[in-house]
Design an enzyme around this catalytic site. Structure first.
Site, short mmCIF file in Angstrom:
data_model
loop_
_atom_site.label_atom_id
_atom_site.label_comp_id
_atom_site.label_asym_id
_atom_site.label_seq_id
_atom_site.Cartn_x
_atom_site.Cartn_y
_atom_site.Cartn_z
N GLY A 54 102.26 130.82 -54.70
CA GLY A 54 101.40 130.09 -55.64
C GLY A 54 101.87 128.69 -56.01
CG ASP A 76 98.89 136.53 -66.20
OD1 ASP A 76 98.17 136.18 -67.14
OD2 ASP A 76 98.61 137.51 -65.47
CE LYS A 80 95.22 133.27 -66.59
NZ LYS A 80 94.86 134.43 -65.74
P1 IMP Z 1 103.02 137.47 -64.20
O1 IMP Z 1 104.13 138.28 -63.64
O2 IMP Z 1 101.96 138.33 -64.82
O3 IMP Z 1 103.46 136.35 -65.12
O4 IMP Z 1 102.26 136.88 -62.96
C1 IMP Z 1 102.61 135.73 -62.34
C2 IMP Z 1 101.89 135.62 -61.04
O5 IMP Z 1 100.59 136.20 -61.12
C3 IMP Z 1 101.65 134.18 -60.70
O6 IMP Z 1 102.70 133.65 -59.94
C4 IMP Z 1 100.35 134.22 -59.94
O7 IMP Z 1 100.60 134.40 -58.56
C5 IMP Z 1 99.64 135.43 -60.45
N1 IMP Z 1 98.56 135.07 -61.40
C6 IMP Z 1 98.52 135.27 -62.74
N2 IMP Z 1 97.38 134.82 -63.28
C7 IMP Z 1 96.68 134.29 -62.26
C8 IMP Z 1 95.41 133.61 -62.18
O8 IMP Z 1 94.68 133.39 -63.16
N3 IMP Z 1 95.04 133.21 -60.94
C9 IMP Z 1 95.80 133.42 -59.81
N4 IMP Z 1 96.97 134.02 -59.85
C10 IMP Z 1 97.42 134.45 -61.05
MG MG Z 2 101.84 133.95 -57.28
#
Ligand code: IMP
Ligand code: MG
Length: 191
Positions: A43, A102, A130
């Site tokens: 990403g 996220d 977020k």
């Molecule tokens: P976390 O572990 O929930 O913080 O997720 C992080 C990863 O989830 C990021 O590196 C993204 O690849 C993916 N992610 C979280 N939200 C989104 C979104 O709105 N669009 C696309 N990918 C997301």
């Molecule tokens: Mg990602």
């Protein structure tokens, strides 16, 4: 605008300006040092390539591939390292670069692993944040934009591997998700 995009959240110009600003701030903070930029793939690929070019301190770069999504839109909470960095980080200043913070579970896992290797410092730069979806105490040191709880794509961010090449950040049309993902997103909102 791409036909699967509901609306543009951040334009190319807004992103470019913010990345320049972040590059300047980061350069001031690391002046005289050589940070090791750890890009979390896939990403962050577009963001990190723009960000390092906006930095005017010497840097090294390495890549880590992790997977936290089962492929859909909601983080599984289970993070796997698919590719580790190659450069040793003991006594190095490490700057982790992510596309989006996220739940925070991915970054919590990555920082935990890297801290065990005794770096001089660890900081986090994320283009998007977020905060309302956070499930861990992880905080980013550099944040591009705080965004609402919507699933976004473009500028490196994907939905099932697509849309990374869209040059702006847009909200994905819910009609594009699978029924399963739509349900998973709704469930998360209730939690
Ligand atoms: P976390 O572990 O929930 O913080 O997720 C992080 C990863 O989830 C990021 O590196 C993204 O690849 C993916 N992610 C979280 N939200 C989104 C979104 O709105 N669009 C696309 N990918 C997301
Ligand atoms: Mg990602």
């Amino acid at each position: 605008m791409h036909e699967d995009v509901l609306r543009v959240l951040l334009s190319e110009e807004e992103i470019a300006q913010k990345v320049k600003e972040l590059g300047r701030r980061i350069s001031e903070d690391y002046r005289g040092r050589v940070p090791l930029v750890v890009s979390v793939l896939k990403g962050s690929v577009i963001f990190v390539s723009d960000l390092i070019r906006a930095m005017d301190v010497n840097t090294e770069i390495d890549f880590m591939v992790v997977s936290s999504f089962a492929g859909g839109v909601v983080s599984s909470g289970v993070v796997r390292i698919i590719k580790d960095i190659d450069i040793p980080i003991e006594n190095r200043d490490v700057l982790i670069v992510e596309d989006i913070l996220d739940s925070g579970l991915t970054l919590e896992y990555i920082t935990g692993i890297l801290k065990d290797r005794n770096p001089a410092s660890i900081r986090i730069a994320t283009l998007l944040d977020k905060p309302c979806r956070r499930k861990s105490g992880v905080k980013a040191d550099y944040v591009g934009f705080v965004i609402p709880d919507e699933f976004v794509i473009g500028y490196g961010l994907d939905y099932v591997e697509r849309y990374r090449n869209i040059p702006y950040i847009g909200v994905l049309k819910p009609s594009v998700y699978s029924a399963e993902d739509a349900e998973a997103l709704e469930k998360q909102k209730d939690n």
